[in-house]
Design a protein around this motif. Structure first.
Motif, mmCIF file in Angstrom:
data_model
loop_
_atom_site.group_PDB
_atom_site.id
_atom_site.type_symbol
_atom_site.label_atom_id
_atom_site.label_comp_id
_atom_site.label_asym_id
_atom_site.label_seq_id
_atom_site.Cartn_x
_atom_site.Cartn_y
_atom_site.Cartn_z
ATOM 1 N N ALA A 256 46.497 52.633 34.432
ATOM 2 C CA ALA A 256 46.635 51.944 35.720
ATOM 3 C C ALA A 256 45.914 50.598 35.686
ATOM 4 C CB ALA A 256 46.088 52.827 36.834
ATOM 5 N N THR A 257 44.791 50.540 34.982
ATOM 6 C CA THR A 257 44.052 49.281 34.878
ATOM 7 C C THR A 257 44.857 48.253 34.083
ATOM 8 O OG1 THR A 257 41.935 50.437 35.034
ATOM 9 C CG2 THR A 257 41.893 48.216 34.116
ATOM 10 N N GLU A 258 45.488 48.674 32.995
ATOM 11 C CA GLU A 258 46.336 47.747 32.227
ATOM 12 C C GLU A 258 47.470 47.216 33.092
ATOM 13 O OE1 GLU A 258 46.960 48.585 27.710
ATOM 14 O OE2 GLU A 258 47.037 50.496 28.789
ATOM 15 N N ALA B 188 43.471 51.993 41.127
ATOM 16 C CA ALA B 188 43.795 51.960 39.692
ATOM 17 C C ALA B 188 42.628 52.516 38.873
ATOM 18 C CB ALA B 188 44.131 50.536 39.251
ATOM 19 N N ILE B 189 41.426 52.105 39.233
ATOM 20 C CA ILE B 189 40.243 52.585 38.516
ATOM 21 C C ILE B 189 40.089 54.089 38.695
ATOM 22 C CG2 ILE B 189 37.728 52.438 38.380
ATOM 23 C CD1 ILE B 189 38.109 49.485 39.457
ATOM 24 N N GLU C 255 35.263 41.248 42.659
ATOM 25 C CA GLU C 255 35.539 39.944 42.055
ATOM 26 C C GLU C 255 37.004 39.842 41.641
ATOM 27 O OE1 GLU C 255 32.971 39.315 38.705
ATOM 28 O OE2 GLU C 255 31.173 39.221 39.946
ATOM 29 N N PHE C 256 37.515 40.901 41.008
ATOM 30 C CA PHE C 256 38.905 40.905 40.563
ATOM 31 C C PHE C 256 39.843 40.709 41.750
ATOM 32 C CE2 PHE C 256 42.942 42.776 39.389
ATOM 33 C CZ PHE C 256 43.145 42.295 38.109
ATOM 34 N N ALA C 257 39.587 41.460 42.819
ATOM 35 C CA ALA C 257 40.439 41.382 44.008
ATOM 36 C C ALA C 257 40.414 39.975 44.613
ATOM 37 C CB ALA C 257 39.994 42.423 45.039
ATOM 38 N N VAL C 258 39.237 39.428 44.771
ATOM 39 C CA VAL C 258 39.104 38.099 45.385
ATOM 40 C C VAL C 258 39.750 37.018 44.522
ATOM 41 C CG1 VAL C 258 37.412 36.307 45.996
ATOM 42 C CG2 VAL C 258 37.057 38.677 46.731
ATOM 43 N N TYR D 24 38.084 46.852 29.375
ATOM 44 C CA TYR D 24 38.730 47.517 30.506
ATOM 45 C C TYR D 24 40.122 48.002 30.111
ATOM 46 C CZ TYR D 24 35.058 45.440 33.434
ATOM 47 O OH TYR D 24 33.863 45.077 33.987
ATOM 48 N N ARG D 25 40.860 47.164 29.404
ATOM 49 C CA ARG D 25 42.212 47.557 28.984
ATOM 50 C C ARG D 25 42.192 48.776 28.073
ATOM 51 N NH1 ARG D 25 46.728 44.583 29.827
ATOM 52 N NH2 ARG D 25 46.554 42.407 30.397
#
Length: 99
Positions: free
Chosen positions: A8-10, A71-72, A56-59, A42-43
């Protein structure tokens, strides 16, 4: 051997790259202001984003925080790992892990 089914993270990273018009993990890392090694970890599932990195990723990508957190959590559930309570609280839903 690489898993043929993306995590899901990929998928999340790929969707973000597509939406932002990025063509490499290097470009994504630059956009996020993260080391490229974090993206790779992470991948590959060697690391999981915590609350701060998820935010941070979302923003920085415009993807809703709830989608990032799910996803996480999905990857953790698939791997039967433990996820920290603060991340579950970030989306206000513990049902994903209660099955």
């Amino acid at each position: 051997m690489k898993n043929l089914i993306p995590t899901a993270t990929e998928t999340l990273f790929n969707d973000a790259m597509r939406a932002l018009g990025l063509t490499s993990d290097y470009a994504l890392a630059k956009r996020l202001n993260w080391p490229q090694s974090d993206i790779s970890a992470y991948r590959k599932g060697r690391q999981r984003m915590g609350v701060r990195k998820a935010y941070e990723f979302a923003v920085r990508t415009g993807i809703p925080l709830e989608e990032v957190a799910r996803a996480i959590i999905e990857d953790e559930a698939v791997n039967k790992g433990s996820i920290k309570q603060p991340l579950r609280n970030a989306i206000g839903d513990n049902s994903v892990l209660s099955s």
